[in-house]
Write a protein that holds these residues in place. Structure first.
Motif, PDB file in Angstrom:
ATOM      1  N   ARG A 104       0.668   3.144  -1.799  1.00 51.61           N
ATOM      2  CA  ARG A 104       0.809   2.316  -3.009  1.00 51.61           C
ATOM      3  C   ARG A 104       1.356   0.926  -2.660  1.00 51.61           C
ATOM      4  O   ARG A 104       0.944  -0.080  -3.250  1.00 51.61           O
ATOM      5  N   GLY A 105       2.280   0.881  -1.705  1.00 42.19           N
ATOM      6  CA  GLY A 105       2.824  -0.406  -1.290  1.00 42.19           C
ATOM      7  C   GLY A 105       1.770  -1.294  -0.654  1.00 42.19           C
ATOM      8  O   GLY A 105       1.724  -2.507  -0.901  1.00 42.19           O
ATOM      9  N   GLY A 132      -4.005   7.936   3.846  1.00 42.33           N
ATOM     10  CA  GLY A 132      -3.602   7.063   4.943  1.00 42.33           C
ATOM     11  C   GLY A 132      -4.377   5.762   4.923  1.00 42.33           C
ATOM     12  O   GLY A 132      -5.234   5.523   4.056  1.00 42.33           O
ATOM     13  N   ARG A 133      -4.096   4.912   5.893  1.00 40.10           N
ATOM     14  CA  ARG A 133      -4.738   3.602   5.964  1.00 40.10           C
ATOM     15  C   ARG A 133      -6.264   3.668   6.002  1.00 40.10           C
ATOM     16  O   ARG A 133      -6.920   2.813   5.389  1.00 40.10           O
ATOM     17  N   PRO A 134      -6.881   4.634   6.706  1.00 37.81           N
ATOM     18  CA  PRO A 134      -8.346   4.656   6.706  1.00 37.81           C
ATOM     19  C   PRO A 134      -8.956   4.807   5.316  1.00 37.81           C
ATOM     20  O   PRO A 134     -10.060   4.318   5.069  1.00 37.81           O
ATOM     21  N   ASP A 161       2.036  -4.589  11.301  1.00 31.82           N
ATOM     22  CA  ASP A 161       2.579  -5.925  11.012  1.00 31.82           C
ATOM     23  C   ASP A 161       1.548  -6.867  10.399  1.00 31.82           C
ATOM     24  O   ASP A 161       1.770  -8.083  10.346  1.00 31.82           O
ATOM     25  N   GLY A 162       0.405  -6.331   9.925  1.00 32.92           N
ATOM     26  CA  GLY A 162      -0.571  -7.152   9.227  1.00 32.92           C
ATOM     27  C   GLY A 162      -0.074  -7.559   7.846  1.00 32.92           C
ATOM     28  O   GLY A 162       0.966  -7.099   7.366  1.00 32.92           O
ATOM     29  N   VAL A 166       2.543  -1.715   5.487  1.00 34.23           N
ATOM     30  CA  VAL A 166       3.822  -1.182   5.014  1.00 34.23           C
ATOM     31  C   VAL A 166       4.230  -0.066   5.963  1.00 34.23           C
ATOM     32  O   VAL A 166       3.421   0.818   6.277  1.00 34.23           O
ATOM     33  N   GLU A 167       5.462  -0.093   6.421  1.00 39.28           N
ATOM     34  CA  GLU A 167       5.942   0.957   7.307  1.00 39.28           C
ATOM     35  C   GLU A 167       6.107   2.262   6.533  1.00 39.28           C
ATOM     36  O   GLU A 167       6.191   2.273   5.310  1.00 39.28           O
TER      37      GLU A 167
END
Length: 284
Positions: A104-105, A132-134, A161-162, A166-167
């Motif tokens: 969501r972030g 997840g990111r994908p 770090d793009g 979000v970590e």
């Protein structure tokens, strides 16, 4: 004997269901395949049931999301652990539960950058899998923001770090080794030389992980060029670590084929012999 020890299904960020993954692995001529979804064992039951009628052996596992004390993201492949062991189970749930607020972030950041991706889109793409990111990258492809999923993993968008990164809550890798060992499993550092994914873990940290019980390094991987594989193989020999090869298959989400890189049968036999939490599964 063809052995692929790193694949993903719809239980995390792959596009094959666990059953489809098993069938596709058999059709690809594999003898052994490991199901290593991100931080989850949700695909085990379906994958095991799909073994019927095949000659395939299934290795149960997971790919654990880790971060070093210096903030470097890394992944730990865990094989043949007891999925019900409470300490590792609780730790995996903490990581898995952190995936939703993280996604969501990232969606919020993308919207601020003018990308009209929504949570509903990402949730639809993820289905029952661990988001997840994908999945976010796939939504960006659907919107025409980037041409491929890989193109979303840049500093402009979702890379470490793009602008939209979000970590998340992740394992300490030394704790991951300890917990997996405590659950009877075997640990292999996934794609340790994949420079395209971001900063890589220094050799001295890998040596410390080896001293703490790490079993092996994933050397033969599509993200490793020939010099990287040679260096990692030498490092593994120096540290007394096993070396594996795997496809890191994600189905249609990546262009990598099942069995594109494989593990030596003798290495697989040593992994299976070291495990006390579970055993490889074949159709009865």
């Amino acid at each position: 004997m063809r052995i692929d020890l790193h694949t993903h299904s719809t239980a995390s960020d792959g596009t094959d269901t666990p059953a489809e993954l098993v069938r596709n692995a058999a059709a690809a001529g594999l003898d052994v395949v490991a199901l290593t979804d991100h931080d989850t064992v949700g695909g085990y039951r379906e994958a095991t049931a799909a073994l019927e009628g095949t000659a395939l052996t299934l290795v149960t596992g997971a790919e654990l999301s880790c971060r070093t004390a210096d903030g470097i993201s890394m992944h730990m492949l865990a094989y043949l652990f007891d999925p019900a062991e409470p300490h590792l189970h609780e730790a995996r749930e903490l990581v898995r539960d952190g995936r939703v607020p993280r996604a969501r972030g990232m969606i919020d950041k993308l919207q601020a950058l003018g990308v009209p991706v929504t949570w509903d889109m990402v949730r639809r793409i993820a289905g029952d899998g661990s988001v997840g990111r994908p999945h976010i990258a796939t939504a960006m492809v659907e919107l025409g923001v980037v041409p491929t999923v890989s193109d979303a993993f840049t500093a402009e968008w979702l890379a470490n770090d793009g602008r939209a990164y979000v970590e998340k809550h992740e394992f300490d890798p030394f704790e991951a080794v300890r917990l997996v060992k405590g659950a009877g499993g075997v640990t292999v550092f996934a794609h340790p030389g994949a420079h395209k994914r971001g900063e890589t873990v220094p050799d001295e940290v890998i040596a410390a992980l080896g001293a703490a019980g790490l079993d092996g390094l994933e050397v033969d991987h599509v993200d490793h060029d020939a010099p990287t594989r040679l260096r990692l193989r030498g490092l593994a020999a120096e540290l007394g670590l096993l070396t594996t090869g795997s496809s890191d298959y994600h189905g249609a989400r990546k262009t990598v084929a099942l069995g594109e890189c494989v593990t030596d049968p003798e290495v697989f036999a040593r992994i299976a012999a070291r495990a006390t939490g579970a055993v490889p599964i074949s159709a009865v």
